[in-house]
Design an enzyme around this catalytic site. Structure first.
Site, short mmCIF file in Angstrom:
data_model
loop_
_atom_site.label_atom_id
_atom_site.label_comp_id
_atom_site.label_asym_id
_atom_site.label_seq_id
_atom_site.Cartn_x
_atom_site.Cartn_y
_atom_site.Cartn_z
N TYR A 3 -2.69 -9.51 9.51
CA TYR A 3 -1.51 -9.02 8.78
C TYR A 3 -1.92 -7.91 7.79
CZ TYR A 3 2.48 -8.53 5.74
OH TYR A 3 3.50 -7.99 5.01
N ARG B 290 -2.30 -11.73 -6.63
CA ARG B 290 -1.61 -11.51 -7.91
C ARG B 290 -0.12 -11.81 -7.84
NH1 ARG B 290 -0.91 -5.51 -9.08
NH2 ARG B 290 0.74 -6.03 -7.64
N ARG C 166 8.76 -15.25 0.85
CA ARG C 166 7.88 -14.69 1.87
C ARG C 166 6.48 -14.99 1.43
NH1 ARG C 166 8.06 -9.38 3.27
NH2 ARG C 166 7.23 -10.29 5.16
N PHE D 247 -9.12 9.55 -5.99
CA PHE D 247 -7.94 8.97 -5.34
C PHE D 247 -8.30 7.61 -4.71
CE2 PHE D 247 -5.82 8.48 -1.18
CZ PHE D 247 -4.52 8.26 -1.63
C1 D61 Z 1 -7.95 4.78 -0.27
C2 D61 Z 1 -6.95 4.98 -1.21
C3 D61 Z 1 -5.80 4.26 -1.14
C4 D61 Z 1 -5.61 3.31 -0.15
C5 D61 Z 1 -6.63 3.11 0.78
C6 D61 Z 1 -7.79 3.86 0.71
C7 D61 Z 1 -6.45 2.18 1.78
C8 D61 Z 1 -5.30 1.47 1.85
C9 D61 Z 1 -4.29 1.65 0.93
C10 D61 Z 1 -4.44 2.57 -0.06
C11 D61 Z 1 -3.05 0.85 1.05
C12 D61 Z 1 -3.08 -0.29 0.10
C13 D61 Z 1 -1.80 -1.03 0.01
C14 D61 Z 1 -1.88 -1.96 -1.15
C15 D61 Z 1 -0.58 -2.21 -1.79
N1 D61 Z 1 0.28 -2.95 -0.90
C16 D61 Z 1 1.53 -2.60 -0.65
O1 D61 Z 1 2.04 -1.64 -1.15
C17 D61 Z 1 2.27 -3.52 0.31
O2 D61 Z 1 2.96 -2.80 1.28
C18 D61 Z 1 2.15 -2.47 2.41
C19 D61 Z 1 2.92 -1.60 3.40
C20 D61 Z 1 3.23 -0.22 2.86
C21 D61 Z 1 2.01 0.52 2.46
C22 D61 Z 1 2.41 1.74 1.72
C23 D61 Z 1 1.28 2.52 1.12
C24 D61 Z 1 0.60 2.04 0.03
C25 D61 Z 1 -0.37 2.79 -0.58
C26 D61 Z 1 -0.67 4.07 -0.12
C27 D61 Z 1 0.04 4.55 1.00
C28 D61 Z 1 1.01 3.78 1.61
C29 D61 Z 1 -0.22 5.86 1.43
C30 D61 Z 1 -1.12 6.66 0.79
C31 D61 Z 1 -1.81 6.15 -0.31
C32 D61 Z 1 -1.61 4.88 -0.75
C33 D61 Z 1 3.19 -4.43 -0.49
O3 D61 Z 1 4.15 -3.70 -1.19
C34 D61 Z 1 4.94 -4.40 -2.11
C35 D61 Z 1 4.27 -4.63 -3.44
O4 D61 Z 1 3.07 -4.50 -3.56
O5 D61 Z 1 5.02 -4.90 -4.38
C36 D61 Z 1 3.77 -5.45 0.48
O6 D61 Z 1 4.93 -5.38 0.84
O7 D61 Z 1 2.99 -6.32 0.84
MG MG Z 2 5.85 -5.61 2.80
#
Ligand code: D61
Ligand code: MG
Length: 413
Positions: A168, A212, A225, A285
């Site tokens: 997931y 968290r 969820r 970043f």
């Molecule tokens: C380097 C820098 C940033 C990075 C990386 C490597 C590798 C992965 C990520 C960022 C993504 C980390 C996501 C962690 C936070 N989780 C969420 O936001 C969850 O949603 C996941 C699906 C959508 C992802 C959108 C995203 C997030 C960060 C980004 C990105 C796209 C694009 C570019 C840079 C960063 C979480 O959201 C709700 C919440 O946290 O409240 C969920 O629904 O589980």
């Molecule tokens: Mg989500």
């Protein structure tokens, strides 16, 4: 008032906090003139306070691509997260989302607050997407397609085993890591990172969020969820929601510590990923969110408050991380320091104490082996512990200056 008390307790937060405030004001002023790009950047600031600031510092082309990548996936995630959408409506949207980004007429209203605005005005994101270079578009489409399919798979499936949990997290965050590595490569400044390391970058951030956000997710209306794997929580309670009841506090903390120990597994991959980066803006970043994650885990470990309310790093410490993260030395120091905060919290009666300790020591060894640790003393802790009276004096002097400035401007009105 709470923030004033925090600054008084940590006076050396003041300078980084002011610097951060100015940087985010600056960023808000730099909104592009074209209406679709203006929408995208102001949306980015609204939906992601933490990522907006680091994205803003990238070079123009890459910044635009990462901004759209973020908003497309945030929109996809808004569909996934909206528990009021029936499954038979939701699944086809998730699966076809990668095609919707090419269609300026497409619209699906869901989510709340700023997420609802993002969905209602999604045509601005599509318009901006269509202006990106082909290499960027292809990478974003590919990741959106794979993430949508993965989310759809998990709409009807619970996270049972630890393998499910990793799968997931791969779909929702590991793939972001893979996509970002592709965008960095497409921008011409970085080598293409191995997928397994890019995946770990996402898994470490996502698992930290999942840990968290326990309480927020379990209290989700209309339907809760949950992403904590049954394979872990079933060792401690019969139902996942039992963790939030006071009579289960001991079990809850043990389960939490088990989850944190699981997340720590990804740290060495993350350090390897970051150590290969060459571009300063890309490095920051990537590194700032990772340091925030290890800091959050150190704070959550053995902390019953995770089941009672929100556990977050204080704003001043976040500002310090943003201010002080510039190279790999800073990263090793930060990981070393935060694991040193976690280490004394390990209780020898915790069922996973040995495992946690060995993970923490492995992280510290990796930081030590880099050979940079003795060159500079400390990243966070030293200044955290030093209760410098001079800083308090400086704070009051600044306060007096601000105060006299404010009263003189009021007098002149
Ligand atoms: C380097 C820098 C940033 C990075 C990386 C490597 C590798 C992965 C990520 C960022 C993504 C980390 C996501 C962690 C936070 N989780 C969420 O936001 C969850 O949603 C996941 C699906 C959508 C992802 C959108 C995203 C997030 C960060 C980004 C990105 C796209 C694009 C570019 C840079 C960063 C979480 O959201 C709700 C919440 O946290 O409240 C969920 O629904 O589980
Ligand atoms: Mg989500």
């Amino acid at each position: 008032m709470g923030s004033l008390a925090a600054v008084l307790r940590h006076p050396d937060d003041l300078y980084p906090l002011l610097k951060l405030k100015m940087a985010s004001r600056q960023a808000e002023k730099q909104i592009p003139p074209e209406p679709h790009w203006a929408f995208c950047y102001s949306m980015l600031h609204k939906v992601s306070r933490s990522f907006a600031l680091v994205i803003q510092q990238l070079g123009t082309d890459l910044r635009n691509a990462v901004c759209i990548f973020y908003l497309v996936l945030r929109a996809l995630d808004t569909v996934e997260d909206d528990t009021s959408i029936p499954t038979d409506v939701k699944v086809p949207i998730l699966i076809a989302f990668h095609r919707h980004v090419y269609d300026r007429e497409w619209r699906f209203s869901c989510g709340t607050k700023e997420y609802k605005v993002l969905m209602d005005q999604f045509h601005h994101v599509s318009t901006a997407f269509l202006e990106l270079g082909k290499g960027y578009q292809d990478a974003i489409e590919d990741i959106t397609k794979r993430m949508g399919a993965g989310m759809a798979k998990f709409i009807c499936k619970e996270v049972e085993s630890i393998d499910d949990y990793d799968e997931y997290c791969y779909y929702v965050a590991g793939l972001v890591g893979l996509g970002l590595s592709k965008l960095f490569y497409a921008s011409g400044t970085e080598d293409l990172a191995p997928d397994s390391l890019s995946n770990s970058m996402g898994l470490f951030l996502q698992k930290t969020n999942i840990i968290r956000d326990y309480l927020e997710d379990i209290n989700e209306i209309p339907k809760c969820r949950m992403f904590w794997p049954r394979e872990i929580w079933s060792k401690y309670v019969n139902k996942l929601e039992d963790l939030k009841y006071e009579e289960n506090s001991d079990k809850a903390v043990q389960c939490l510590n088990d989850m944190v120990t699981n997340a720590l597994m990804h740290v060495e991959d993350c350090l390897n990923y970051m150590s290969a980066l060459r571009d300063h803006a890309i490095f920051r970043f990537c590194a700032i969110p990772q340091i925030m994650a290890i800091g959050t885990l150190a704070l959550c470990y053995n902390n019953i408050e995770v089941f009672r309310g929100v556990v977050k790093m204080r704003r001043g410490l976040t500002a310090k991380v943003i201010d002080r993260t510039n190279n790999m030395t800073d990263v090793y120091l930060a990981f070393y320091d935060f694991s040193n905060i976690l280490k004394p919290k390990i209780n020898k009666n915790d069922p996973n104490a040995t495992k946690t300790l060995s993970r923490v020591e492995a992280i510290q060894k990796a930081c030590m082996d880099s050979g940079v640790l003795n060159k500079r003393k400390s990243y966070i802790i030293q200044s955290e512990l030093r209760h410098s009276s001079t800083m308090i004096v400086i704070f009051f002097i600044i306060l007096a200056i601000i105060f006299s400035y404010l009263s003189s401007t009021r007098a002149s009105k």
